[in-house]
Design an enzyme around this catalytic site. Structure first.
Site, PDB file in Angstrom:
ATOM      1  N   HIS A   1       0.842  -1.208   0.000  1.00  0.00           N
ATOM      2  CA  HIS A   1       0.000   0.000   0.000  1.00  0.00           C
ATOM      3  C   HIS A   1       0.875   1.255   0.000  1.00  0.00           C
ATOM      4  O   HIS A   1       0.593   2.225  -0.723  1.00  0.00           O
ATOM      5  CB  HIS A   1      -0.906   0.039   1.244  1.00  0.00           C
ATOM      6  CG  HIS A   1      -1.941  -1.041   1.282  1.00  0.00           C
ATOM      7  ND1 HIS A   1      -2.132  -1.850   2.372  1.00  0.00           N
ATOM      8  CD2 HIS A   1      -2.864  -1.435   0.359  1.00  0.00           C
ATOM      9  CE1 HIS A   1      -3.127  -2.693   2.137  1.00  0.00           C
ATOM     10  NE2 HIS A   1      -3.580  -2.466   0.915  1.00  0.00           N
TER      11      HIS A   1
ATOM     12  N   LYS B   1     -16.054  -7.197   5.590  1.00  0.00           N
ATOM     13  CA  LYS B   1     -14.933  -8.024   6.044  1.00  0.00           C
ATOM     14  C   LYS B   1     -14.743  -7.992   7.561  1.00  0.00           C
ATOM     15  O   LYS B   1     -15.007  -6.981   8.203  1.00  0.00           O
ATOM     16  CB  LYS B   1     -13.639  -7.505   5.413  1.00  0.00           C
ATOM     17  CG  LYS B   1     -13.574  -7.720   3.931  1.00  0.00           C
ATOM     18  CD  LYS B   1     -12.236  -7.237   3.407  1.00  0.00           C
ATOM     19  CE  LYS B   1     -12.135  -7.514   1.926  1.00  0.00           C
ATOM     20  NZ  LYS B   1     -10.881  -7.049   1.357  1.00  0.00           N
TER      21      LYS B   1
ATOM     22  N   ARG C   1      -1.226  -7.149  -7.991  1.00  0.00           N
ATOM     23  CA  ARG C   1      -0.126  -8.058  -7.665  1.00  0.00           C
ATOM     24  C   ARG C   1      -0.065  -9.263  -8.582  1.00  0.00           C
ATOM     25  O   ARG C   1       0.992  -9.863  -8.748  1.00  0.00           O
ATOM     26  CB  ARG C   1      -0.276  -8.569  -6.225  1.00  0.00           C
ATOM     27  CG  ARG C   1      -0.060  -7.536  -5.161  1.00  0.00           C
ATOM     28  CD  ARG C   1      -0.579  -8.006  -3.831  1.00  0.00           C
ATOM     29  NE  ARG C   1      -2.009  -8.274  -3.927  1.00  0.00           N
ATOM     30  CZ  ARG C   1      -2.815  -8.482  -2.904  1.00  0.00           C
ATOM     31  NH1 ARG C   1      -2.314  -8.501  -1.686  1.00  0.00           N
ATOM     32  NH2 ARG C   1      -4.100  -8.695  -3.075  1.00  0.00           N
TER      33      ARG C   1
ATOM     34  N   SER D   1      -2.697  -7.809   3.313  1.00  0.00           N
ATOM     35  CA  SER D   1      -3.108  -7.545   4.695  1.00  0.00           C
ATOM     36  C   SER D   1      -3.615  -8.821   5.364  1.00  0.00           C
ATOM     37  O   SER D   1      -3.328  -9.078   6.535  1.00  0.00           O
ATOM     38  CB  SER D   1      -4.211  -6.491   4.727  1.00  0.00           C
ATOM     39  OG  SER D   1      -3.762  -5.280   4.193  1.00  0.00           O
TER      40      SER D   1
END
Ligand code: PNS
Length: 156
Positions: A17, A41, A90, A127
């Protein structure tokens, strides 16, 4: 001045990030790092903690500000006068997921999405995995900024 929004959960912010924040700061006049609240979440950090961590990591970039948003991201972008969403990518799996969101977001209000390819050293960081490794006693110091690492240790 072009304004871009970098949205996410940031639970917690990672080196990946931070890299996107740095590169977006160089590419746009203003960058708003927007932490989603009330996302479905399961979270480790409350929104005020996520804001504090983001504020710390973004401190070197004067054109970056931290905010929260709830509801539709495109409506938040419209309210902020931001024409671009920035996302880091990614992997091909990220791309498949993000492409659909980018297309939906564009179809709704015309807001565009720009993808920044991850630097290889951050390609495997997420994360979710950072939280799991930390919860199980693993070392995550090389995956997150130092201030985030300190908070992770406090939390556990
Ligand atoms: O860091 P994350 O969890 O990948 O971030 C996901 C986020 C917050 C960017 C995404 O869930 C989002 O944009 N949520 C806001 C709700 C919304 O606009 N949903 C429609 C997407 S097409």
């Amino acid at each position: 001045m072009s304004t871009a929004v970098f949205p996410g959960t940031f639970d917690p912010p990672t080196n990946g990030h931070l890299d996107v924040i740095a590169r977006a700061s160089a590419a746009f006049g203003e960058v708003i790092v927007a932490a989603g609240v009330n996302l479905s979440k399961q979270r480790m950090f409350e929104v005020d903690e996520r804001i504090a961590m983001l504020t710390e990591v973004a401190a070197p970039y004067p054109n970056v500000r931290i905010d929260t948003f709830e509801g539709l991201l495109v409506e938040y972008c419209r309210a902020q006068g931001a024409g671009v969403i920035v996302k880091g990518l990614r992997s091909a799996a990220d791309y498949d997921y993000e492409l659909q969101m980018a297309q939906l977001n564009h179809a709704m209000t015309g807001v565009d999405t720009m993808f920044l390819p991850t630097r290889s050293e951050n390609a495997f960081i997420s994360s979710s995995w950072v939280k799991e490794i930390a919860r199980l006693g693993g070392e995550v110091a090389s995956f997150v900024p130092p201030g985030v690492h300190a908070r992770l240790l406090q939390k556990l």
